[in-house]
Design a protein around this motif. Structure first.
Motif, PDB file in Angstrom:
ATOM      1  N   SER A 373       0.839  -1.189   0.000  1.00  0.00           N
ATOM      2  CA  SER A 373       0.000   0.000   0.000  1.00  0.00           C
ATOM      3  C   SER A 373       0.878   1.245   0.000  1.00  0.00           C
ATOM      4  O   SER A 373       1.569   1.537   0.983  1.00  0.00           O
ATOM      5  CB  SER A 373      -0.912   0.015   1.232  1.00  0.00           C
ATOM      6  OG  SER A 373      -1.560   1.265   1.361  1.00  0.00           O
ATOM      7  N   ALA A 374       0.829   1.991  -1.099  1.00  0.00           N
ATOM      8  CA  ALA A 374       1.581   3.238  -1.180  1.00  0.00           C
ATOM      9  C   ALA A 374       1.050   4.261  -0.185  1.00  0.00           C
ATOM     10  O   ALA A 374       1.811   5.074   0.356  1.00  0.00           O
ATOM     11  CB  ALA A 374       1.504   3.798  -2.603  1.00  0.00           C
ATOM     12  N   GLU A 375      -0.238   4.222   0.094  1.00  0.00           N
ATOM     13  CA  GLU A 375      -0.827   5.159   1.048  1.00  0.00           C
ATOM     14  C   GLU A 375      -0.269   4.948   2.452  1.00  0.00           C
ATOM     15  O   GLU A 375       0.001   5.912   3.178  1.00  0.00           O
ATOM     16  CB  GLU A 375      -2.351   5.011   1.066  1.00  0.00           C
ATOM     17  CG  GLU A 375      -3.058   5.486  -0.183  1.00  0.00           C
ATOM     18  CD  GLU A 375      -2.965   4.488  -1.340  1.00  0.00           C
ATOM     19  OE1 GLU A 375      -3.359   4.851  -2.462  1.00  0.00           O
ATOM     20  OE2 GLU A 375      -2.505   3.361  -1.103  1.00  0.00           O
ATOM     21  N   VAL A 376      -0.093   3.700   2.848  1.00  0.00           N
ATOM     22  CA  VAL A 376       0.436   3.418   4.187  1.00  0.00           C
ATOM     23  C   VAL A 376       1.909   3.819   4.269  1.00  0.00           C
ATOM     24  O   VAL A 376       2.371   4.320   5.296  1.00  0.00           O
ATOM     25  CB  VAL A 376       0.240   1.932   4.551  1.00  0.00           C
ATOM     26  CG1 VAL A 376       0.876   1.623   5.910  1.00  0.00           C
ATOM     27  CG2 VAL A 376      -1.239   1.593   4.586  1.00  0.00           C
ATOM     28  N   VAL A 377       2.670   3.598   3.195  1.00  0.00           N
ATOM     29  CA  VAL A 377       4.069   4.035   3.192  1.00  0.00           C
ATOM     30  C   VAL A 377       4.134   5.555   3.354  1.00  0.00           C
ATOM     31  O   VAL A 377       4.951   6.083   4.136  1.00  0.00           O
ATOM     32  CB  VAL A 377       4.786   3.607   1.897  1.00  0.00           C
ATOM     33  CG1 VAL A 377       6.226   4.114   1.911  1.00  0.00           C
ATOM     34  CG2 VAL A 377       4.776   2.087   1.752  1.00  0.00           C
ATOM     35  N   ALA A 378       3.273   6.282   2.658  1.00  0.00           N
ATOM     36  CA  ALA A 378       3.225   7.740   2.792  1.00  0.00           C
ATOM     37  C   ALA A 378       2.771   8.153   4.194  1.00  0.00           C
ATOM     38  O   ALA A 378       3.243   9.157   4.743  1.00  0.00           O
ATOM     39  CB  ALA A 378       2.291   8.339   1.743  1.00  0.00           C
ATOM     40  N   LEU A 379       1.888   7.375   4.781  1.00  0.00           N
ATOM     41  CA  LEU A 379       1.467   7.635   6.160  1.00  0.00           C
ATOM     42  C   LEU A 379       2.656   7.517   7.110  1.00  0.00           C
ATOM     43  O   LEU A 379       2.756   8.265   8.088  1.00  0.00           O
ATOM     44  CB  LEU A 379       0.364   6.661   6.569  1.00  0.00           C
ATOM     45  CG  LEU A 379      -0.182   6.812   7.993  1.00  0.00           C
ATOM     46  CD1 LEU A 379      -0.839   8.180   8.170  1.00  0.00           C
ATOM     47  CD2 LEU A 379      -1.176   5.688   8.307  1.00  0.00           C
ATOM     48  N   GLY A 380       3.566   6.595   6.807  1.00  0.00           N
ATOM     49  CA  GLY A 380       4.777   6.477   7.599  1.00  0.00           C
ATOM     50  C   GLY A 380       5.618   7.740   7.545  1.00  0.00           C
ATOM     51  O   GLY A 380       6.194   8.167   8.551  1.00  0.00           O
ATOM     52  N   VAL A 381       5.682   8.363   6.357  1.00  0.00           N
ATOM     53  CA  VAL A 381       6.452   9.607   6.207  1.00  0.00           C
ATOM     54  C   VAL A 381       5.843  10.715   7.050  1.00  0.00           C
ATOM     55  O   VAL A 381       6.545  11.400   7.818  1.00  0.00           O
ATOM     56  CB  VAL A 381       6.508  10.038   4.725  1.00  0.00           C
ATOM     57  CG1 VAL A 381       7.221  11.381   4.587  1.00  0.00           C
ATOM     58  CG2 VAL A 381       7.219   8.975   3.889  1.00  0.00           C
ATOM     59  N   VAL A 382       4.536  10.915   6.961  1.00  0.00           N
ATOM     60  CA  VAL A 382       3.902  12.002   7.715  1.00  0.00           C
ATOM     61  C   VAL A 382       3.916  11.709   9.211  1.00  0.00           C
ATOM     62  O   VAL A 382       4.056  12.621  10.041  1.00  0.00           O
ATOM     63  CB  VAL A 382       2.472  12.259   7.196  1.00  0.00           C
ATOM     64  CG1 VAL A 382       1.519  11.134   7.566  1.00  0.00           C
ATOM     65  CG2 VAL A 382       1.940  13.584   7.736  1.00  0.00           C
ATOM     66  N   SER A 383       3.820  10.435   9.594  1.00  0.00           N
ATOM     67  CA  SER A 383       3.864  10.089  11.018  1.00  0.00           C
ATOM     68  C   SER A 383       5.220  10.418  11.615  1.00  0.00           C
ATOM     69  O   SER A 383       5.315  10.896  12.757  1.00  0.00           O
ATOM     70  CB  SER A 383       3.558   8.598  11.207  1.00  0.00           C
ATOM     71  OG  SER A 383       2.257   8.288  10.760  1.00  0.00           O
TER      72      SER A 383
END
Length: 410
Positions: A373-383
């Motif tokens: 999931s690219a969305e979850v990877v991006a969520l890792g960046v913002v987190s």
């Protein structure tokens, strides 16, 4: 105020020009290499950034502060000389390691180009940019850091357009930047400036930098690993779209760095009439940059990346929105670290924030890769960026309150 505006223009233009150099080439490269090669090439760039951080070993954080607070050319020459000795020693390890990592993580498509860009970007750790920032030398930043990158891009452009030779760019980049760094070293770290000063032991220099190097390393553990993690876990189409969103975000962060470079020496000026006012101004400027830039990435990211890199590798809306939030956080956190906590000696606080951010961010990124999931990877960046900012706010406010009149008079 006029001198401040000139400083902003000078220090903003150099990084922006430096950023525009590869930006001119990336749309061409993305169309040459296609979806498979774009993810690999972007991963090579990210690995190169990690290699560059290893070579810098904290000089990019602590160096400008030390130079800004030095009062003579002799002191500055000694600082630069110590940095060159440590960075050259580390480059002998970091450059081959970056190339090997790029080879192992990339697929077969454009693997040689991926390895080459990783090595060329890792060599960027030898840059004198941080020294120019500490001196308030926008002209030196342009000549020795930005100009070689621009020339490398110009020279490689016909090779890309006519023959599709992607390898030409990392070759020119390495061949032009490293000699420029060497010329700067000869001009500003030569023994004629050091008055015969005996250099410190290399091990002692590295020990002094261990704290800031750890901050840099852990910060980039979540700041530059998102694309390699996405490349390893996602399919080539999703990984390439994610790489485009990340690329838009990284280009935006160059503006944050440029503003920070422009304001740091001015903010930390020991002769400042009101140190607190300068700190407030720096924070407000960074918050404004973060809000405007974050909104642009979130709303315009998918369209802009489709136009620039091609519709086949355009960023998706949700990752773009998440990267926009991350941009607000990283821009706001920058003056807290560079102008308040590091000068106040609160290295442990900054290190703690990056460790927390790395643990949270990289964990979520890996989960995203495992779930494809690219969305979850991006969520890792913002987190990661959000958690770092939250850890920093209270200590930064305390450091600000301690400034008072005593520092103003120093």
């Amino acid at each position: 105020m006029r001198s401040l505006m000139l400083r902003l223009v000078g220090f903003t233009s150099a990084p922006v020009i430096s950023a525009l150099a590869p930006f001119i080439l990336l749309p061409v490269i993305s169309r040459i290499v296609g979806a498979d090669g774009w993810a690999n090439f972007s991963a090579g760039q990210s690995i190169g950034v990690l290699g560059m951080v290893a070579v810098m070993f904290g000089w990019g954080i602590l160096g400008p502060v030390r130079v800004a607070r030095s009062s003579t050319d002799r002191e500055r020459a000694i600082i630069l000389h110590d940095s060159l000795r440590s960075r050259l020693a580390l480059a002998c390890i970091a450059l081959p390691a970056a190339g090997a990592a790029a080879y192992l993580i990339s697929g077969t498509s454009y693997r040689a180009e991926t390895v080459a860009i990783a090595v060329a970007m890792a060599a960027g750790g030898l840059t004198p940019a941080w020294f120019c920032i500490g001196r308030g030398d926008a002209r030196g930043l342009m000549i020795f850091d930005a100009a070689p990158k621009v020339v490398a891009a110009i020279l490689s452009l016909p090779f890309l357009l006519v023959w599709g030779n992607v390898l030409s760019y990392p070759i020119f980049l390495f061949a032009l930047t490293v000699p420029a760094y060497a010329v700067h070293a000869w001009l500003y770290a030569h023994s004629r400036w050091r008055d015969g000063q005996t250099p410190g032991r290399l091990a002692a220099v590295l020990r002094q930098l261990a704290g800031t190097a750890a901050i840099d390393a852990t910060g980039n553990a979540y700041g530059s690993t998102s694309i390699p993690i996405a490349t390893a876990g996602l399919n080539s189409v999703d990984a390439s779209a994610f790489a485009s969103a990340d690329r838009a975000y990284r280009i935006g962060t160059l503006l944050v760095v440029a503003v920070g470079n422009a304001l740091q020496a001015w903010t930390l000026d020991p002769e400042a009439a009101d140190a607190r006012a300068r700190q407030r101004f720096a924070v407000l400027v960074h918050m404004l940059v973060g809000l405007v830039g974050g909104a642009a990435i979130a709303m315009l990211g998918p369209w802009a990346t489709a136009v620039v890199f091609g519709a086949d590798v355009a960023a998706a809306p949700i990752p773009s929105a998440l990267f926009g939030i991350a941009f607000v956080c990283i821009s706001t956190a920058t003056p807290l670290i560079r102008n308040l906590l590091i000068p106040a000696g609160r290295i442990s606080v900054v290190l703690g924030s990056t460790v927390v951010a790395a643990v949270i961010g990289v964990t979520i990124m890996i989960l995203g890769a495992l779930s494809r999931s690219a969305e979850v990877v991006a969520l890792g960046v913002v987190s990661s960026e959000t958690s770092a900012l939250l850890v920093l706010v209270v200590p930064a406010v305390m450091a600000y309150r301690r400034l008072g009149g005593a520092q103003t008079r120093e």
